[in-house]
Design an enzyme around this catalytic site. Structure first.
Site, PDB file in Angstrom:
ATOM      1  CE  LYS A 118     -20.985  50.816   1.388  1.00 51.04           C
ATOM      2  NZ  LYS A 118     -21.392  50.915  -0.027  1.00 51.04           N
ATOM      3  CG  ASP A 126     -16.918  54.201  -1.183  1.00 51.43           C
ATOM      4  OD1 ASP A 126     -15.669  54.348  -1.172  1.00 51.43           O
ATOM      5  OD2 ASP A 126     -17.698  55.090  -1.551  1.00 51.43           O
TER       6      ASP A 126
END
Length: 216
Positions: free
Chosen positions: A124, A142
């Site tokens: 991420k 996320d």
């Protein structure tokens, strides 16, 4: 696999998100790829607003990885102690700075593989840096992107990586980075985790979650 995904009005959903958030952008404050990298590491289990409070002074005093390496771990901990997990983040940040200085002459690498090799950097974080610092198309998943994309039906998975792969298949590559921001902004402003404001959402007629919950 793509052929097993349900039919979803992806184009209309993306158009709706774009109309809601035409100015959507990364809400972490940064001036350089290095600063974005550090801010994103700090943002794990922490709000962007809190990170921005801390980095305002932190980046003024220590703008480069070379500057960070003048600090001991204990000194950095004091600088970021208002952020959760500050001890492990301090350790990872200093080790990352060491690698950047020794291996990359203080620059941030521009491939996912090199970024993910840095301490404290997962997929991420790597995607956030690639997209926002270097303009390389990526979808960072996320908690907001994961929740909103699965509610809307753009993804159908309880796994983060699989959600990312499904979004990459559904969304045109040129829109990956924008869609990432649209989904985050929608998650923060309308599609909340506990009490989504479905009655106010223009995407309600297109949303799988709203239909399942019987939202009018």
């Amino acid at each position: 696999m793509a052929e097993k995904l349900s039919r979803v009005p992806t184009k209309r959903i993306l158009e709706g998100l774009q109309s809601l958030y035409p100015d959507a952008h990364c809400e972490l404050n940064f001036e350089t790829p290095f600063q974005l990298l550090i801010a994103t590491i700090l943002s794990a289990q922490c709000t962007d607003a809190k990170v921005n409070q801390v980095t305002r002074d932190l980046f003024r005093k220590y703008p480069t990885p070379f500057d960070f390496l003048t600090l001991s771990q204990e000194e950095l901990e004091q600088e970021i102690k208002s952020i959760g997990l500050y001890k492990s983040k301090s350790k990872n940040i200093l080790e990352t700075c060491r690698i950047l200085c020794e291996k990359y002459n203080g620059e941030v690498p521009q491939t996912r593989e090199e970024l993910e090799a840095l301490p404290g950097v997962g997929r991420k974080t790597a995607n956030v840096v690639l997209s926002n610092a270097f303009g390389i198309p990526a979808i960072a998943v996320d908690t907001h992107v994961f929740r909103v994309s699965n509610r809307l039906g753009l993804a159908e998975s309880d796994q983060v990586y699989e959600t990312e792969q499904q979004l990459m298949k559904r969304i045109p590559k040129k829109q990956w980075s924008d869609a990432h921001h649209w989904l985050i902004w929608h998650g923060r402003r309308i599609c909340h985790a506990r009490s989504p404001r479905c009655s106010e959402c223009i995407l309600r007629p297109l949303c799988k979650y709203a239909k399942r919950e019987g939202v009018k």
